[in-house]
Design a protein around this motif. Sequence first.
Motif, PDB file in Angstrom:
ATOM      1  N   GLY A 342       0.769  -1.240   0.000  1.00  0.00           N
ATOM      2  CA  GLY A 342       0.000   0.000   0.000  1.00  0.00           C
ATOM      3  C   GLY A 342       0.798   1.286   0.000  1.00  0.00           C
ATOM      4  O   GLY A 342       0.559   2.170  -0.839  1.00  0.00           O
ATOM      5  N   PRO A 343       1.778   1.453   0.907  1.00  0.00           N
ATOM      6  CA  PRO A 343       2.505   2.728   0.964  1.00  0.00           C
ATOM      7  C   PRO A 343       3.323   3.031  -0.290  1.00  0.00           C
ATOM      8  O   PRO A 343       3.726   4.176  -0.495  1.00  0.00           O
ATOM      9  CB  PRO A 343       3.433   2.541   2.179  1.00  0.00           C
ATOM     10  CG  PRO A 343       2.800   1.459   2.997  1.00  0.00           C
ATOM     11  CD  PRO A 343       2.160   0.552   2.003  1.00  0.00           C
ATOM     12  N   HIS A 344       3.569   2.001  -1.105  1.00  0.00           N
ATOM     13  CA  HIS A 344       4.447   2.185  -2.267  1.00  0.00           C
ATOM     14  C   HIS A 344       3.703   1.994  -3.595  1.00  0.00           C
ATOM     15  O   HIS A 344       4.324   2.103  -4.654  1.00  0.00           O
ATOM     16  CB  HIS A 344       5.604   1.187  -2.192  1.00  0.00           C
ATOM     17  CG  HIS A 344       6.286   1.150  -0.870  1.00  0.00           C
ATOM     18  ND1 HIS A 344       7.181   2.125  -0.456  1.00  0.00           N
ATOM     19  CD2 HIS A 344       6.176   0.268   0.166  1.00  0.00           C
ATOM     20  CE1 HIS A 344       7.616   1.833   0.751  1.00  0.00           C
ATOM     21  NE2 HIS A 344       7.024   0.719   1.164  1.00  0.00           N
ATOM     22  N   ARG A 345       2.407   1.701  -3.541  1.00  0.00           N
ATOM     23  CA  ARG A 345       1.674   1.322  -4.745  1.00  0.00           C
ATOM     24  C   ARG A 345       1.754   2.386  -5.849  1.00  0.00           C
ATOM     25  O   ARG A 345       2.040   2.094  -7.015  1.00  0.00           O
ATOM     26  CB  ARG A 345       0.212   1.048  -4.408  1.00  0.00           C
ATOM     27  CG  ARG A 345      -0.572   0.479  -5.592  1.00  0.00           C
ATOM     28  CD  ARG A 345      -2.074   0.561  -5.338  1.00  0.00           C
ATOM     29  NE  ARG A 345      -2.434   0.116  -4.011  1.00  0.00           N
ATOM     30  CZ  ARG A 345      -2.766  -1.132  -3.706  1.00  0.00           C
ATOM     31  NH1 ARG A 345      -2.787  -2.050  -4.646  1.00  0.00           N
ATOM     32  NH2 ARG A 345      -3.095  -1.441  -2.464  1.00  0.00           N
ATOM     33  N   ASP A 346       1.489   3.642  -5.488  1.00  0.00           N
ATOM     34  CA  ASP A 346       1.415   4.695  -6.513  1.00  0.00           C
ATOM     35  C   ASP A 346       2.755   4.903  -7.204  1.00  0.00           C
ATOM     36  O   ASP A 346       2.818   5.043  -8.425  1.00  0.00           O
ATOM     37  CB  ASP A 346       0.928   6.006  -5.894  1.00  0.00           C
ATOM     38  CG  ASP A 346      -0.537   5.957  -5.498  1.00  0.00           C
ATOM     39  OD1 ASP A 346      -1.252   5.058  -5.986  1.00  0.00           O
ATOM     40  OD2 ASP A 346      -0.972   6.811  -4.702  1.00  0.00           O
ATOM     41  N   VAL A 347       3.838   4.925  -6.413  1.00  0.00           N
ATOM     42  CA  VAL A 347       5.147   5.146  -7.037  1.00  0.00           C
ATOM     43  C   VAL A 347       5.559   3.937  -7.874  1.00  0.00           C
ATOM     44  O   VAL A 347       6.213   4.076  -8.920  1.00  0.00           O
ATOM     45  CB  VAL A 347       6.211   5.484  -5.970  1.00  0.00           C
ATOM     46  CG1 VAL A 347       6.519   4.303  -5.065  1.00  0.00           C
ATOM     47  CG2 VAL A 347       7.489   5.987  -6.632  1.00  0.00           C
ATOM     48  N   LEU A 365      -1.854  -2.675  -9.753  1.00  0.00           N
ATOM     49  CA  LEU A 365      -1.101  -3.429  -8.756  1.00  0.00           C
ATOM     50  C   LEU A 365      -2.000  -3.758  -7.579  1.00  0.00           C
ATOM     51  O   LEU A 365      -2.718  -2.885  -7.082  1.00  0.00           O
ATOM     52  CB  LEU A 365       0.098  -2.611  -8.254  1.00  0.00           C
ATOM     53  CG  LEU A 365       1.354  -2.544  -9.122  1.00  0.00           C
ATOM     54  CD1 LEU A 365       2.421  -1.725  -8.414  1.00  0.00           C
ATOM     55  CD2 LEU A 365       1.874  -3.929  -9.431  1.00  0.00           C
ATOM     56  N   LYS A 366      -1.948  -5.009  -7.134  1.00  0.00           N
ATOM     57  CA  LYS A 366      -2.723  -5.450  -5.979  1.00  0.00           C
ATOM     58  C   LYS A 366      -1.809  -6.289  -5.092  1.00  0.00           C
ATOM     59  O   LYS A 366      -0.708  -6.659  -5.505  1.00  0.00           O
ATOM     60  CB  LYS A 366      -3.924  -6.288  -6.435  1.00  0.00           C
ATOM     61  CG  LYS A 366      -4.784  -5.613  -7.495  1.00  0.00           C
ATOM     62  CD  LYS A 366      -5.941  -6.479  -7.932  1.00  0.00           C
ATOM     63  CE  LYS A 366      -5.514  -7.787  -8.566  1.00  0.00           C
ATOM     64  NZ  LYS A 366      -4.741  -7.557  -9.827  1.00  0.00           N
ATOM     65  N   ALA A 367      -2.273  -6.584  -3.893  1.00  0.00           N
ATOM     66  CA  ALA A 367      -1.496  -7.421  -2.983  1.00  0.00           C
ATOM     67  C   ALA A 367      -2.443  -8.251  -2.144  1.00  0.00           C
ATOM     68  O   ALA A 367      -3.587  -7.858  -1.886  1.00  0.00           O
ATOM     69  CB  ALA A 367      -0.608  -6.571  -2.080  1.00  0.00           C
ATOM     70  N   THR A 368      -1.957  -9.410  -1.728  1.00  0.00           N
ATOM     71  CA  THR A 368      -2.729 -10.263  -0.836  1.00  0.00           C
ATOM     72  C   THR A 368      -1.775 -11.098   0.007  1.00  0.00           C
ATOM     73  O   THR A 368      -0.634 -11.351  -0.388  1.00  0.00           O
ATOM     74  CB  THR A 368      -3.673 -11.197  -1.634  1.00  0.00           C
ATOM     75  OG1 THR A 368      -4.499 -11.935  -0.731  1.00  0.00           O
ATOM     76  CG2 THR A 368      -2.884 -12.174  -2.496  1.00  0.00           C
ATOM     77  N   THR A 369      -2.234 -11.474   1.187  1.00  0.00           N
ATOM     78  CA  THR A 369      -1.500 -12.458   1.980  1.00  0.00           C
ATOM     79  C   THR A 369      -2.036 -13.839   1.635  1.00  0.00           C
ATOM     80  O   THR A 369      -3.018 -13.974   0.905  1.00  0.00           O
ATOM     81  CB  THR A 369      -1.692 -12.214   3.487  1.00  0.00           C
ATOM     82  OG1 THR A 369      -3.048 -12.514   3.833  1.00  0.00           O
ATOM     83  CG2 THR A 369      -1.382 -10.771   3.849  1.00  0.00           C
ATOM     84  N   THR A 370      -1.384 -14.871   2.145  1.00  0.00           N
ATOM     85  CA  THR A 370      -1.897 -16.235   1.942  1.00  0.00           C
ATOM     86  C   THR A 370      -2.396 -16.820   3.260  1.00  0.00           C
ATOM     87  O   THR A 370      -2.345 -18.028   3.479  1.00  0.00           O
ATOM     88  CB  THR A 370      -0.811 -17.132   1.317  1.00  0.00           C
ATOM     89  OG1 THR A 370       0.372 -17.061   2.120  1.00  0.00           O
ATOM     90  CG2 THR A 370      -0.496 -16.690  -0.098  1.00  0.00           C
ATOM     91  N   GLU A 371      -2.851 -15.907   4.133  1.00  0.00           N
ATOM     92  CA  GLU A 371      -3.472 -16.316   5.399  1.00  0.00           C
ATOM     93  C   GLU A 371      -2.544 -17.223   6.208  1.00  0.00           C
ATOM     94  O   GLU A 371      -2.963 -18.237   6.779  1.00  0.00           O
ATOM     95  CB  GLU A 371      -4.813 -17.016   5.146  1.00  0.00           C
ATOM     96  CG  GLU A 371      -5.834 -16.183   4.399  1.00  0.00           C
ATOM     97  CD  GLU A 371      -6.281 -14.952   5.174  1.00  0.00           C
ATOM     98  OE1 GLU A 371      -6.138 -14.944   6.415  1.00  0.00           O
ATOM     99  OE2 GLU A 371      -6.778 -14.006   4.534  1.00  0.00           O
ATOM    100  N   LYS A 372      -1.234 -16.861   6.209  1.00  0.00           N
ATOM    101  CA  LYS A 372      -0.217 -17.584   6.978  1.00  0.00           C
ATOM    102  C   LYS A 372       0.063 -18.978   6.438  1.00  0.00           C
ATOM    103  O   LYS A 372       0.755 -19.780   7.078  1.00  0.00           O
ATOM    104  CB  LYS A 372      -0.615 -17.693   8.462  1.00  0.00           C
ATOM    105  CG  LYS A 372      -0.905 -16.358   9.130  1.00  0.00           C
ATOM    106  CD  LYS A 372       0.337 -15.508   9.267  1.00  0.00           C
ATOM    107  CE  LYS A 372       0.034 -14.220  10.039  1.00  0.00           C
ATOM    108  NZ  LYS A 372       1.251 -13.374  10.192  1.00  0.00           N
TER     109      LYS A 372
END
Length: 397
Positions: A342-347, A365-372
């Motif tokens: 999130g903090p770096h998405r725009d750049v 650009l998107k991001a996701t975790t794999t729920e550990k």
Amino acid sequence: MSVAALIVAAGRGSRVGQGIPKQYRPLQGRPVLARTLAAFVAHPRIGKTIVVIHPDDRDLYEATLSALPDASSTVLPCVHGGKTRQDSVRSGLEALVDVAPDIVLIHDAARPFAGPDLIDRAIQAAERWGSAVPGTPVTDTIKVVGERSQVMSTPDRSELRAVQTPQAFRFPLLLEAHRRAAAANLPTFTDDGALIERAGLPVHVFEGDPGNIKLTHPADFAEAERRMKGETMTYVTRLGTGFDVHAFGDGDHVWLGGVSVPHDRGIVAHSDGDVILHALTDAILGALADGDIGTHFPPSDPQWRGASSDRFLAYAVALVRKRGGIVDHLDATLLCERPKLGPHRDVMRQRIAEIAGLRVDQVSLKATTTEKLGFTGRSEGIAAQAAATIRLPEDNS
């Protein structure tokens, strides 16, 4: 009335992608600027032409001018531009003071399709009104959008015009307006018509030319090439996917989307290990059916040790364009627990757009975790998957 043309060619043209500035790129074997200049040099009403260039482009400009042997008597010595288009135009106007034309036409170097009829209309409009710009009707509905992407108003498109160049003015009037704007340190205007409007003077709109396109994005060059060949190209759309994974190792940062992101781990990789750019590269190569990143940049080759991954993505995009194709959209998803996207998405989006020569709205650009779960869930490594949509000429598909 005497007429001079001022060609603005000092820009960098970053939106068209990496390489030499767009005004010097070849179009059917001739630099864009050479084609633009030829239109004005050949016009019987234009006595002198001056070109404003970037200081770093002297050699490119001289090579372009050498391709126009008939221009030597009418093209004045070039002048260097400034930080903004407005600065560059003012530099060119000041260089025309000794010539003192009655009318000056201001034209963008990246518009090589200005025909004699359009130039005629520009001159006639300046003779009649003193300040005039070419405009074409707007066919799409236009929305005025506020801070939170909320529609504020919908202008009546019958009253709207898309403004082009050449813009035409009485020379003393435009020179004085530029001098006053510089002395007052006014904000930069996107065109000379707006500067005249700011001075409180009327600006008229004459009939533009829909074919007088400005070469801004890579797709514009592809379309211009086809237009000059007299072709109507049919495209086939292709979708490619890519995936990349790297283990964490010692270090204090990771490269993601062409951006160095601080982290308490580093990446174990032959290159810089940018999983987002690697996945995007593979997605484009997949859409081309042209192997994968390892085929073109084998990890066994020492020249790619520690290499910056922007080279890989730029290479894949260049392959598309070499085949006359267009990259329409890039989409990537980062899979990890940390670092956070999130903090770096725009750049990152901006950086990917720069590498690929796209608009930012063509990069997702998107991001996701794999729920550990799995190696990413255990923070052992990082992964990315991507998709690329391209268009290729049907006869090359």
